[in-house]
Write a protein that holds these residues in place. Structure first.
Motif, PDB file in Angstrom:
ATOM      1  N   THR A 163       0.828  -1.206   0.000  1.00  0.00           N
ATOM      2  CA  THR A 163       0.000   0.000   0.000  1.00  0.00           C
ATOM      3  C   THR A 163       0.861   1.254   0.000  1.00  0.00           C
ATOM      4  OG1 THR A 163      -1.743  -1.170   1.213  1.00  0.00           O
ATOM      5  CG2 THR A 163      -1.814   1.234   1.229  1.00  0.00           C
ATOM      6  N   ARG A 164       1.928   1.235   0.784  1.00  0.00           N
ATOM      7  CA  ARG A 164       2.823   2.387   0.851  1.00  0.00           C
ATOM      8  C   ARG A 164       3.501   2.638  -0.494  1.00  0.00           C
ATOM      9  NH1 ARG A 164       3.983   7.353   2.061  1.00  0.00           N
ATOM     10  NH2 ARG A 164       6.199   7.769   2.412  1.00  0.00           N
ATOM     11  N   LEU A 165       3.956   1.585  -1.154  1.00  0.00           N
ATOM     12  CA  LEU A 165       4.621   1.736  -2.444  1.00  0.00           C
ATOM     13  C   LEU A 165       3.673   2.298  -3.497  1.00  0.00           C
ATOM     14  CD1 LEU A 165       7.137   1.348  -4.162  1.00  0.00           C
ATOM     15  CD2 LEU A 165       6.508  -1.060  -4.454  1.00  0.00           C
ATOM     16  N   LEU A 166       2.430   1.821  -3.485  1.00  0.00           N
ATOM     17  CA  LEU A 166       1.445   2.336  -4.439  1.00  0.00           C
ATOM     18  C   LEU A 166       1.135   3.811  -4.184  1.00  0.00           C
ATOM     19  CD1 LEU A 166      -1.049  -0.691  -4.587  1.00  0.00           C
ATOM     20  CD2 LEU A 166       0.608   0.000  -6.329  1.00  0.00           C
ATOM     21  N   GLU A 167       1.137   4.218  -2.926  1.00  0.00           N
ATOM     22  CA  GLU A 167       0.887   5.626  -2.600  1.00  0.00           C
ATOM     23  C   GLU A 167       2.012   6.520  -3.102  1.00  0.00           C
ATOM     24  OE1 GLU A 167       0.433   5.577   1.593  1.00  0.00           O
ATOM     25  OE2 GLU A 167      -1.689   4.972   1.553  1.00  0.00           O
ATOM     26  N   LEU A 168       3.239   6.044  -3.033  1.00  0.00           N
ATOM     27  CA  LEU A 168       4.380   6.847  -3.456  1.00  0.00           C
ATOM     28  C   LEU A 168       4.378   7.098  -4.962  1.00  0.00           C
ATOM     29  CD1 LEU A 168       7.357   5.462  -1.322  1.00  0.00           C
ATOM     30  CD2 LEU A 168       6.091   7.596  -1.028  1.00  0.00           C
ATOM     31  N   PHE A 169       3.763   6.206  -5.733  1.00  0.00           N
ATOM     32  CA  PHE A 169       3.731   6.393  -7.186  1.00  0.00           C
ATOM     33  C   PHE A 169       3.052   7.707  -7.574  1.00  0.00           C
ATOM     34  CE2 PHE A 169       3.857   1.527  -7.799  1.00  0.00           C
ATOM     35  CZ  PHE A 169       5.243   1.551  -7.887  1.00  0.00           C
ATOM     36  N   THR A 170       2.094   8.139  -6.779  1.00  0.00           N
ATOM     37  CA  THR A 170       1.338   9.363  -7.092  1.00  0.00           C
ATOM     38  C   THR A 170       1.650  10.502  -6.132  1.00  0.00           C
ATOM     39  OG1 THR A 170      -0.530   8.517  -5.779  1.00  0.00           O
ATOM     40  CG2 THR A 170      -0.551   8.063  -8.156  1.00  0.00           C
ATOM     41  N   ASP A 171       2.683  10.348  -5.326  1.00  0.00           N
ATOM     42  CA  ASP A 171       3.075  11.378  -4.370  1.00  0.00           C
ATOM     43  C   ASP A 171       4.121  12.279  -5.019  1.00  0.00           C
ATOM     44  OD1 ASP A 171       3.797  12.959  -2.269  1.00  0.00           O
ATOM     45  OD2 ASP A 171       4.257  11.320  -0.881  1.00  0.00           O
ATOM     46  N   SER A 172       3.772  13.546  -5.239  1.00  0.00           N
ATOM     47  CA  SER A 172       4.690  14.465  -5.910  1.00  0.00           C
ATOM     48  C   SER A 172       5.922  14.790  -5.070  1.00  0.00           C
ATOM     49  CB  SER A 172       3.960  15.764  -6.263  1.00  0.00           C
ATOM     50  OG  SER A 172       3.457  16.383  -5.087  1.00  0.00           O
ATOM     51  N   SER A 173       5.871  14.550  -3.768  1.00  0.00           N
ATOM     52  CA  SER A 173       7.019  14.830  -2.910  1.00  0.00           C
ATOM     53  C   SER A 173       7.986  13.655  -2.810  1.00  0.00           C
ATOM     54  CB  SER A 173       6.545  15.212  -1.507  1.00  0.00           C
ATOM     55  OG  SER A 173       5.865  14.118  -0.894  1.00  0.00           O
ATOM     56  N   CYS A 174       7.664  12.554  -3.463  1.00  0.00           N
ATOM     57  CA  CYS A 174       8.510  11.361  -3.389  1.00  0.00           C
ATOM     58  C   CYS A 174       9.796  11.604  -4.180  1.00  0.00           C
ATOM     59  CB  CYS A 174       7.756  10.153  -3.941  1.00  0.00           C
ATOM     60  SG  CYS A 174       8.722   8.616  -3.936  1.00  0.00           S
ATOM     61  N   ASN A 175      10.913  11.165  -3.630  1.00  0.00           N
ATOM     62  CA  ASN A 175      12.205  11.270  -4.300  1.00  0.00           C
ATOM     63  C   ASN A 175      12.777   9.871  -4.519  1.00  0.00           C
ATOM     64  OD1 ASN A 175      13.659  10.464  -1.849  1.00  0.00           O
ATOM     65  ND2 ASN A 175      13.200  12.530  -1.095  1.00  0.00           N
ATOM     66  N   PRO A 176      13.854   9.733  -5.298  1.00  0.00           N
ATOM     67  CA  PRO A 176      14.394   8.399  -5.592  1.00  0.00           C
ATOM     68  C   PRO A 176      14.777   7.591  -4.352  1.00  0.00           C
ATOM     69  CG  PRO A 176      15.282   9.995  -7.135  1.00  0.00           C
ATOM     70  CD  PRO A 176      14.506  10.774  -6.120  1.00  0.00           C
ATOM     71  N   GLU A 177      15.262   8.259  -3.318  1.00  0.00           N
ATOM     72  CA  GLU A 177      15.638   7.528  -2.112  1.00  0.00           C
ATOM     73  C   GLU A 177      14.411   6.914  -1.441  1.00  0.00           C
ATOM     74  OE1 GLU A 177      18.048   8.208   2.122  1.00  0.00           O
ATOM     75  OE2 GLU A 177      17.723   9.871   0.713  1.00  0.00           O
ATOM     76  N   MET A 178      13.341   7.665  -1.346  1.00  0.00           N
ATOM     77  CA  MET A 178      12.103   7.140  -0.763  1.00  0.00           C
ATOM     78  C   MET A 178      11.561   5.991  -1.594  1.00  0.00           C
ATOM     79  SD  MET A 178      10.332  10.803   0.127  1.00  0.00           S
ATOM     80  CE  MET A 178       8.743  10.082   0.533  1.00  0.00           C
ATOM     81  N   MET A 179      11.603   6.129  -2.910  1.00  0.00           N
ATOM     82  CA  MET A 179      11.104   5.076  -3.782  1.00  0.00           C
ATOM     83  C   MET A 179      11.950   3.813  -3.648  1.00  0.00           C
ATOM     84  SD  MET A 179       9.023   3.813  -5.949  1.00  0.00           S
ATOM     85  CE  MET A 179       7.994   5.271  -6.065  1.00  0.00           C
ATOM     86  N   LYS A 180      13.252   3.966  -3.589  1.00  0.00           N
ATOM     87  CA  LYS A 180      14.137   2.804  -3.472  1.00  0.00           C
ATOM     88  C   LYS A 180      13.896   2.058  -2.163  1.00  0.00           C
ATOM     89  CE  LYS A 180      19.017   1.435  -3.586  1.00  0.00           C
ATOM     90  NZ  LYS A 180      18.899   0.583  -2.373  1.00  0.00           N
ATOM     91  N   ASN A 181      13.780   2.784  -1.078  1.00  0.00           N
ATOM     92  CA  ASN A 181      13.563   2.134   0.225  1.00  0.00           C
ATOM     93  C   ASN A 181      12.227   1.391   0.255  1.00  0.00           C
ATOM     94  OD1 ASN A 181      15.998   3.151   1.158  1.00  0.00           O
ATOM     95  ND2 ASN A 181      15.067   4.979   2.067  1.00  0.00           N
TER      96      ASN A 181
END
Length: 345
Positions: free
Chosen positions: A41-59
């Motif tokens: 659920t968290r990973l799917l939320e990050l896909f549409t989060d404009s504040s997400c950066n590569p480090e957050m996505m990788k983790n």
């Protein structure tokens, strides 16, 4: 230097609860299933989060995929398949074929589909960053790095995981070789665009810039040819983007005009902006622009007649808009035919 990239939409998926009553019988097993649901659920939320950066996505991606591996790999590292691999059904849509979902009861299908979305996110992040007006050197490096990561993910999925699927990949779907190859080539071409822009800003040898541009144009042409056998209804827009970029960088590949073209395109953007502002300005400014247009095309009689009309309101507005058409038409020709303009320059 700003860049614009075409992006296909992200894949959508149905929720997965990971509730296995009667299978997960211990507290530790229940916790793993709960962590799986939360991390997905968290990973799917990050896909549409404009504040997400590569480090957050990788983790977030590392956490989910590490837990999902427990449904794919055998605990004793043997060649036998994990018994949990086919316990859950997963549904995913397609980036090209809209909201028509594909469903497979296979954890590898989930791994590949989610990984595909992660790669798409990196391309979208690069596009958003590259579209800024004043991009810094560090941001340009982030764009280049993100596109390289996306290309690596697409390639890894194609070579290591997609062949393991039990159900054959449907033709024209995301996981087919033609589409994954096109995504890889497009990422390589767009990453090289950043290199070319940097070389132009540093005023490197025009011959070097021309060589890079020619290679980039061939990348886009190859990606376009890879998609040529797909249904134009789904891949038509994507192919037009690839073809257009191929034409642009083929124009750059002439060492005589590689530096002049960047200046020309920048000036053309300023002309278009000025025309839009003029068209939206007051009637008085528009009439002045129309008079100048008449003078430029040497229509003296019409110009004199136009000047003699003082009390014209509705008719004047219609005439002035018609007079703007030659200018707008010329700008459209300039945009659509950069190669022809270069020959004049």
């Amino acid at each position: 230097m700003t860049h614009w990239f075409h992006r296909n939409p992200l894949k959508a998926t149905a929720p997965v609860s990971f509730n296995y009553y009667g299978v997960a019988t211990t507290p530790a097993a229940t916790k793993i299933c709960n962590d799986l649901r939360l991390s997905r659920t968290r990973l799917l939320e990050l896909f549409t989060d404009s504040s997400c950066n590569p480090e957050m996505m990788k983790n977030a991606a590392d956490l989910y995929f590490s837990l999902l591996q427990g449904f794919i790999l055998s605990l004793d590292d043997s060649s036998q398949e994990c018994k949990l691999r086919y316990i859950q059904n997963f549904k995913w849509t397609d980036t090209l074929q809209g909201q028509v979902p594909s469903a497979q009861q296979d954890a590898v299908f989930e791994l590949v589909s989610m990984g595909f979305n992660v790669a798409l996110w990196y391309t979208k992040y690069a596009s958003r960053l590259a579209g800024k007006e004043d991009i810094t050197e560090d941001e340009a490096k982030d764009v280049h790095r993100s596109l390289k990561i996306a290309a690596g993910i697409f390639k890894h999925l194609k070579e290591s995981h997609i062949p393991k699927l039990i159900t054959p990949v449907e033709k024209g779907r995301d996981l087919e070789a033609r589409l994954t190859d096109s995504y890889v080539i497009q990422c390589q071409a767009e990453a090289q665009e950043v290199t070319i822009a940097r070389a132009i800003e540093l005023k490197h040898n025009p011959g070097l810039i021309a060589a890079l541009a020619y290679e980039t144009a061939n990348f886009y042409q190859k990606a376009d040819q890879t998609l040529s056998s797909l249904d134009p209804t789904y891949a038509g827009k994507w192919r037009k983007y690839l073809n257009l970029k191929s034409c642009f960088y083929m124009a750059y590949s002439d060492p005589r005009h590689s530096s002049e073209l960047s200046i020309f395109m920048k000036a053309l953007d300023e002309i278009l902006a000025a025309l839009i502002l003029t068209a939206l300005s007051t009637t008085r400014r528009t009439v002045t622009m129309a008079r100048l247009c008449w003078q430029v095309i040497n229509v003296g009689k019409q110009s004199d007649l136009f000047r003699s009309q003082k009390n014209v309101s509705v008719v004047e507005t219609g005439v002035q808009n018609l007079m703007m058409l030659p200018i707008v038409f010329c700008c459209i020709v300039l945009i659509c035919s950069p190669i022809k303009i270069l020959s004049v320059i």
